[in-house]
Design a protein around this motif. Structure first.
Motif, PDB file in Angstrom:
ATOM      1  N   GLY A 234      99.661  29.899 -69.220  1.00 17.37           N
ATOM      2  CA  GLY A 234      99.194  29.449 -67.903  1.00 17.37           C
ATOM      3  C   GLY A 234     100.402  29.117 -67.035  1.00 17.37           C
ATOM      4  O   GLY A 234     100.411  28.114 -66.308  1.00 17.37           O
ATOM      5  N   GLY A 235     101.398  29.996 -67.097  1.00 12.55           N
ATOM      6  CA  GLY A 235     102.713  29.691 -66.502  1.00 12.55           C
ATOM      7  C   GLY A 235     102.825  29.981 -65.020  1.00 12.55           C
ATOM      8  O   GLY A 235     103.936  29.947 -64.483  1.00 12.55           O
ATOM      9  N   GLY A 236     101.695  30.296 -64.360  1.00  7.47           N
ATOM     10  CA  GLY A 236     101.756  30.531 -62.913  1.00  7.47           C
ATOM     11  C   GLY A 236     102.585  31.773 -62.610  1.00  7.47           C
ATOM     12  O   GLY A 236     102.465  32.802 -63.290  1.00  7.47           O
ATOM     13  N   GLN A 260      96.550  34.450 -65.798  1.00  4.18           N
ATOM     14  CA  GLN A 260      95.468  35.365 -65.456  1.00  4.18           C
ATOM     15  C   GLN A 260      96.047  36.564 -64.696  1.00  4.18           C
ATOM     16  O   GLN A 260      97.078  36.430 -64.021  1.00  4.18           O
ATOM     17  CB  GLN A 260      94.444  34.642 -64.602  1.00  4.18           C
ATOM     18  CG  GLN A 260      93.918  33.408 -65.311  1.00  4.18           C
ATOM     19  CD  GLN A 260      92.884  32.687 -64.500  1.00  4.18           C
ATOM     20  OE1 GLN A 260      91.705  32.819 -64.742  1.00  4.18           O
ATOM     21  NE2 GLN A 260      93.335  31.934 -63.522  1.00  4.18           N
ATOM     22  N   MET A 263      97.582  36.303 -61.124  1.00  2.00           N
ATOM     23  CA  MET A 263      98.782  35.447 -61.061  1.00  2.00           C
ATOM     24  C   MET A 263      99.979  36.212 -61.610  1.00  2.00           C
ATOM     25  O   MET A 263     101.067  36.194 -61.026  1.00  2.00           O
ATOM     26  CB  MET A 263      98.521  34.177 -61.882  1.00  2.00           C
ATOM     27  CG  MET A 263      99.412  33.039 -61.578  1.00  2.00           C
ATOM     28  SD  MET A 263      99.368  32.517 -59.853  1.00  2.00           S
ATOM     29  CE  MET A 263      98.116  31.288 -59.886  1.00  2.00           C
ATOM     30  N   HIS A 278      96.867  37.045 -69.929  1.00  2.00           N
ATOM     31  CA  HIS A 278      96.170  36.467 -71.102  1.00  2.00           C
ATOM     32  C   HIS A 278      95.295  35.298 -70.648  1.00  2.00           C
ATOM     33  O   HIS A 278      95.727  34.462 -69.858  1.00  2.00           O
ATOM     34  CB  HIS A 278      97.203  35.991 -72.145  1.00  2.00           C
ATOM     35  CG  HIS A 278      96.580  35.148 -73.216  1.00  2.00           C
ATOM     36  ND1 HIS A 278      95.576  35.620 -74.032  1.00  2.00           N
ATOM     37  CD2 HIS A 278      96.784  33.848 -73.574  1.00  2.00           C
ATOM     38  CE1 HIS A 278      95.198  34.659 -74.857  1.00  2.00           C
ATOM     39  NE2 HIS A 278      95.903  33.574 -74.590  1.00  2.00           N
ATOM     40  N   ASP A 279      94.091  35.266 -71.191  1.00  2.00           N
ATOM     41  CA  ASP A 279      93.144  34.194 -70.895  1.00  2.00           C
ATOM     42  C   ASP A 279      93.286  33.125 -71.980  1.00  2.00           C
ATOM     43  O   ASP A 279      93.041  33.398 -73.157  1.00  2.00           O
ATOM     44  CB  ASP A 279      91.733  34.812 -70.907  1.00  2.00           C
ATOM     45  CG  ASP A 279      90.648  33.777 -70.692  1.00  2.00           C
ATOM     46  OD1 ASP A 279      90.966  32.572 -70.626  1.00  2.00           O
ATOM     47  OD2 ASP A 279      89.478  34.182 -70.600  1.00  2.00           O
ATOM     48  N   PHE A 280      93.690  31.913 -71.586  1.00  2.00           N
ATOM     49  CA  PHE A 280      93.998  30.912 -72.623  1.00  2.00           C
ATOM     50  C   PHE A 280      92.778  30.358 -73.366  1.00  2.00           C
ATOM     51  O   PHE A 280      92.926  29.556 -74.288  1.00  2.00           O
ATOM     52  CB  PHE A 280      94.929  29.808 -72.124  1.00  2.00           C
ATOM     53  CG  PHE A 280      94.503  29.010 -70.901  1.00  2.00           C
ATOM     54  CD1 PHE A 280      93.238  28.488 -70.752  1.00  2.00           C
ATOM     55  CD2 PHE A 280      95.463  28.737 -69.913  1.00  2.00           C
ATOM     56  CE1 PHE A 280      92.899  27.717 -69.639  1.00  2.00           C
ATOM     57  CE2 PHE A 280      95.126  27.980 -68.790  1.00  2.00           C
ATOM     58  CZ  PHE A 280      93.836  27.471 -68.648  1.00  2.00           C
ATOM     59  N   TRP A 281      91.583  30.794 -72.975  1.00  2.00           N
ATOM     60  CA  TRP A 281      90.395  30.395 -73.747  1.00  2.00           C
ATOM     61  C   TRP A 281      90.182  31.334 -74.947  1.00  2.00           C
ATOM     62  O   TRP A 281      89.270  31.133 -75.745  1.00  2.00           O
ATOM     63  CB  TRP A 281      89.128  30.435 -72.881  1.00  2.00           C
ATOM     64  CG  TRP A 281      89.205  29.497 -71.705  1.00  2.00           C
ATOM     65  CD1 TRP A 281      89.380  29.844 -70.405  1.00  2.00           C
ATOM     66  CD2 TRP A 281      89.099  28.070 -71.723  1.00  2.00           C
ATOM     67  NE1 TRP A 281      89.408  28.725 -69.604  1.00  2.00           N
ATOM     68  CE2 TRP A 281      89.227  27.622 -70.399  1.00  2.00           C
ATOM     69  CE3 TRP A 281      88.914  27.123 -72.743  1.00  2.00           C
ATOM     70  CZ2 TRP A 281      89.177  26.263 -70.059  1.00  2.00           C
ATOM     71  CZ3 TRP A 281      88.854  25.778 -72.400  1.00  2.00           C
ATOM     72  CH2 TRP A 281      88.989  25.365 -71.077  1.00  2.00           C
ATOM     73  N   ARG A 295     102.507  23.691 -68.956  1.00  2.00           N
ATOM     74  CA  ARG A 295     102.846  22.680 -67.942  1.00  2.00           C
ATOM     75  C   ARG A 295     101.665  22.511 -66.985  1.00  2.00           C
ATOM     76  O   ARG A 295     101.156  23.491 -66.420  1.00  2.00           O
ATOM     77  CB  ARG A 295     104.083  23.137 -67.186  1.00  2.00           C
ATOM     78  CG  ARG A 295     104.535  22.221 -66.067  1.00  2.00           C
ATOM     79  CD  ARG A 295     105.874  22.725 -65.569  1.00  2.00           C
ATOM     80  NE  ARG A 295     106.409  21.925 -64.515  1.00  2.00           N
ATOM     81  CZ  ARG A 295     106.218  22.174 -63.217  1.00  2.00           C
ATOM     82  NH1 ARG A 295     105.478  23.197 -62.832  1.00  2.00           N
ATOM     83  NH2 ARG A 295     106.768  21.418 -62.307  1.00  2.00           N
ATOM     84  N   ASP A 300      94.140  19.167 -66.238  1.00  2.00           N
ATOM     85  CA  ASP A 300      92.987  19.671 -65.464  1.00  2.00           C
ATOM     86  C   ASP A 300      91.674  19.574 -66.244  1.00  2.00           C
ATOM     87  O   ASP A 300      90.620  19.854 -65.682  1.00  2.00           O
ATOM     88  CB  ASP A 300      93.191  21.161 -65.115  1.00  2.00           C
ATOM     89  CG  ASP A 300      94.254  21.360 -64.037  1.00  2.00           C
ATOM     90  OD1 ASP A 300      94.627  20.372 -63.391  1.00  2.00           O
ATOM     91  OD2 ASP A 300      94.689  22.507 -63.864  1.00  2.00           O
ATOM     92  N   TYR A 301      91.756  19.241 -67.545  1.00  2.00           N
ATOM     93  CA  TYR A 301      90.551  19.361 -68.380  1.00  2.00           C
ATOM     94  C   TYR A 301      90.255  18.086 -69.156  1.00  2.00           C
ATOM     95  O   TYR A 301      91.172  17.369 -69.556  1.00  2.00           O
ATOM     96  CB  TYR A 301      90.735  20.510 -69.398  1.00  2.00           C
ATOM     97  CG  TYR A 301      90.903  21.852 -68.720  1.00  2.00           C
ATOM     98  CD1 TYR A 301      89.805  22.538 -68.208  1.00  2.00           C
ATOM     99  CD2 TYR A 301      92.173  22.410 -68.563  1.00  2.00           C
ATOM    100  CE1 TYR A 301      89.962  23.756 -67.562  1.00  2.00           C
ATOM    101  CE2 TYR A 301      92.338  23.629 -67.921  1.00  2.00           C
ATOM    102  CZ  TYR A 301      91.230  24.294 -67.419  1.00  2.00           C
ATOM    103  OH  TYR A 301      91.390  25.488 -66.777  1.00  2.00           O
TER     104      TYR A 301
HETATM  105  C1  LIG Z   1      98.055  23.812 -62.275  1.00  2.00           C
HETATM  106  S1  LIG Z   1      98.552  25.475 -62.459  1.00  2.00           S
HETATM  107  C2  LIG Z   1      99.993  25.280 -63.445  1.00  2.00           C
HETATM  108  C3  LIG Z   1     100.883  26.474 -63.355  1.00  2.00           C
HETATM  109  C4  LIG Z   1     102.211  26.342 -64.074  1.00  2.00           C
HETATM  110  N1  LIG Z   1     102.052  26.023 -65.462  1.00  2.00           N
HETATM  111  C5  LIG Z   1     103.064  25.312 -63.396  1.00  2.00           C
HETATM  112  O1  LIG Z   1     103.250  24.227 -63.938  1.00  2.00           O
HETATM  113  O2  LIG Z   1     103.537  25.569 -62.281  1.00  2.00           O
HETATM  114  C6  LIG Z   1      97.362  26.065 -63.622  1.00  2.00           C
HETATM  115  C7  LIG Z   1      97.604  27.493 -64.048  1.00  2.00           C
HETATM  116  O3  LIG Z   1      96.644  27.841 -65.041  1.00  2.00           O
HETATM  117  C8  LIG Z   1      96.279  29.171 -64.843  1.00  2.00           C
HETATM  118  N2  LIG Z   1      95.004  29.434 -65.492  1.00  2.00           N
HETATM  119  C9  LIG Z   1      93.784  28.927 -65.154  1.00  2.00           C
HETATM  120  N3  LIG Z   1      92.853  29.406 -65.999  1.00  2.00           N
HETATM  121  C10 LIG Z   1      93.491  30.217 -66.883  1.00  2.00           C
HETATM  122  C11 LIG Z   1      93.070  30.985 -67.988  1.00  2.00           C
HETATM  123  N4  LIG Z   1      91.783  31.007 -68.347  1.00  2.00           N
HETATM  124  N5  LIG Z   1      93.987  31.674 -68.666  1.00  2.00           N
HETATM  125  C12 LIG Z   1      95.295  31.648 -68.313  1.00  2.00           C
HETATM  126  N6  LIG Z   1      95.766  30.936 -67.265  1.00  2.00           N
HETATM  127  C13 LIG Z   1      94.879  30.227 -66.558  1.00  2.00           C
HETATM  128  C14 LIG Z   1      96.207  29.276 -63.327  1.00  2.00           C
HETATM  129  O4  LIG Z   1      96.218  30.632 -62.907  1.00  2.00           O
HETATM  130  C15 LIG Z   1      97.446  28.497 -62.917  1.00  2.00           C
HETATM  131  O5  LIG Z   1      98.581  29.318 -62.866  1.00  2.00           O
END
Ligand SMILES: C[S@@+](CC[C@H](N)C(=O)[O-])C[C@H]1O[C@@H](n2cnc3c(N)ncnc32)[C@H](O)[C@@H]1O
Length: 391
Positions: A234-236, A260, A263, A278-281, A295, A300-301
């Protein structure tokens, strides 16, 4: 006698201001101490007026941004009068005088004489485009959710909010999707939000300043170019992969950015970094990485959802793997106001939360994980690397 005494005390304070340290950390410490003293000195009249009128500062600051007032004053080499400011903004002089009088009263601009103003240190800060975007973001997106919060909590019988589909933000904007999806469809708000995110930790330490990645994660068995060393889950768009590469240019092994597909498609150029949708679920496809880094994901959860994300990583770990959670770890006492207000922002926007170490332990326990160590790299917000291993 009393007057002389107070004049002496004010002179002493002014001398402290003039001799204030230049380095940001000491200056911050002094600012925190002086702010604390000011609040302890505050009488009831000032308290009630200050607290009751808190929303007005952000509102008038937004008017100033819309009129370009901070910009105009910050770029002027000499003080400007109302005639000049009227020509530059097109606003009515009577209104301008009222706006500037208010801004001067809270030091957002400096009044140099009758109807004449120049930039203060605060004007200079607020005129910066990323910070002006932050004023807009907080006024347009956060403030309506804060406004909704008391009624939301009353209606939900003061239960801690955990459901992103039922948050004060959703009520304020009357939406039935998570705020992070809604904002993607609103380019003006998205742009302001992204600018604000990029600047709000400016000047703070970054995680490699306190956490030695090579020593902590690359020691032990040999690393080859095929070894995955860093997976940013989920590295943005890849800022942390870039930071790692910048700080450790000679690092061996694979560095992988996961997010995702949309992104990943927008990611930074990132030479030497693999970009992977990759979908982290779902199960983590990179097995046996030295570090799975996350990070600002888990805040968020709620715990159950966070544990589900973490379990995907546990299944991919081998004996040398760790999970690095880069998040705030709130102290048990004395939380800084900047950290506490971020916690409330998470609550209002996403029904989410910042956690104490005990709360992190409880979440990790649900995923069969435990804390190996916590390395705090930004004292004020308690930004930390939580090194996590299987139990
Ligand atoms: C709050 S941002 C954090 C981004 C990055 N880690 C940072 O610190 O700048 C949350 C990230 O989670 C990603 N994300 C949300 N759902 C996701 C999923 N199911 N699989 C992978 N990434 C996901 C979003 O696209 C977003 O980039």
């Amino acid at each position: 006698m009393a007057t002389t005494n107070v004049e002496t005390q004010i002179a002493q304070l002014q001398s402290i201001l003039q001799n204030a340290p230049k380095d940001p950390a000491s200056r911050q410490k002094l600012y925190d101490a002086v702010s604390d003293m000011a609040l302890k000195l505050e009488g009831s009249g000032d308290t009630m007026q200050r607290v009751c009128y808190l929303p007005l500062q952000l509102s008038v600051a937004n008017i100033a941004v819309d009129l370009g007032l901070f910009d105009i004053l910050a770029n002027s080499t000499s003080p400007l009068g109302l005639d000049d400011l009227q020509k530059k903004t097109g606003a009515d002089q009577v209104l301008l005088r009222r706006v500037l009088r208010y801004l001067a009263s809270v030091n957002m601009v400096e009044e140099t004489g009758a109807d004449t103003f120049k930039a203060s240190n605060i004007t200079q800060t607020l005129s910066r485009p990323l910070i002006a975007a932050g004023l807009r973001h907080n006024f347009n997106m956060c403030a309506p959710a804060f406004q909704e919060l008391p009624k939301f909590l009353k209606d939900t019988k003061y239960q801690n909010p955990y459901d992103v589909m039922n948050s004060p933000f959703q009520r304020a904007f009357q939406i039935d999707e998570p705020p992070f999806l809604w904002v993607l469809k609103h380019p003006y708000h998205l742009e302001n939000a992204n600018k604000w995110m990029s600047v709000q930790r400016e000047g703070s330490n970054e995680w490699p300043d306190a956490f030695n990645f090579e020593a902590e994660c690359c020691a032990g068995s040999k690393i080859t170019p095929e070894t995955p060393v860093f997976v940013d889950v989920g590295g943005g768009i890849g800022h942390q992969c870039q930071l790692l590469k910048d700080r450790y240019p000679n690092i061996q092994g694979r560095v992988i950015l996961q997010d995702q597909p949309p992104m990943v498609a927008q990611a930074l150029p990132l030479p030497g970094v693999e970009k992977m949708a990759h979908d982290f679920w779902t199960p983590e496809p990179v097995k046996g990485a030295r570090a799975y880094y996350m990070r600002n994901i888990l805040h968020d959860y709620p715990d159950e959802a966070g544990a589900k994300i973490l379990r995907q990583l546990v299944d991919a770990m081998d004996k040398d793997s760790v999970i690095l959670i880069d998040e705030m770890v709130l102290p048990t006492t004395g939380t800084h106001w900047r950290a506490a207000q971020l916690d409330f922002t998470m609550m209002s926007a996403m029904a989410a939360m910042e956690r104490t170490e005990q709360q992190w332990k409880e979440l990790l326990d649900k995923a069969g994980l435990k804390i190996k160590k916590v390395v705090v790299y930004n004292e004020q917000l308690r930004d930390s690397i939580i090194v996590v291993v299987p139990k």
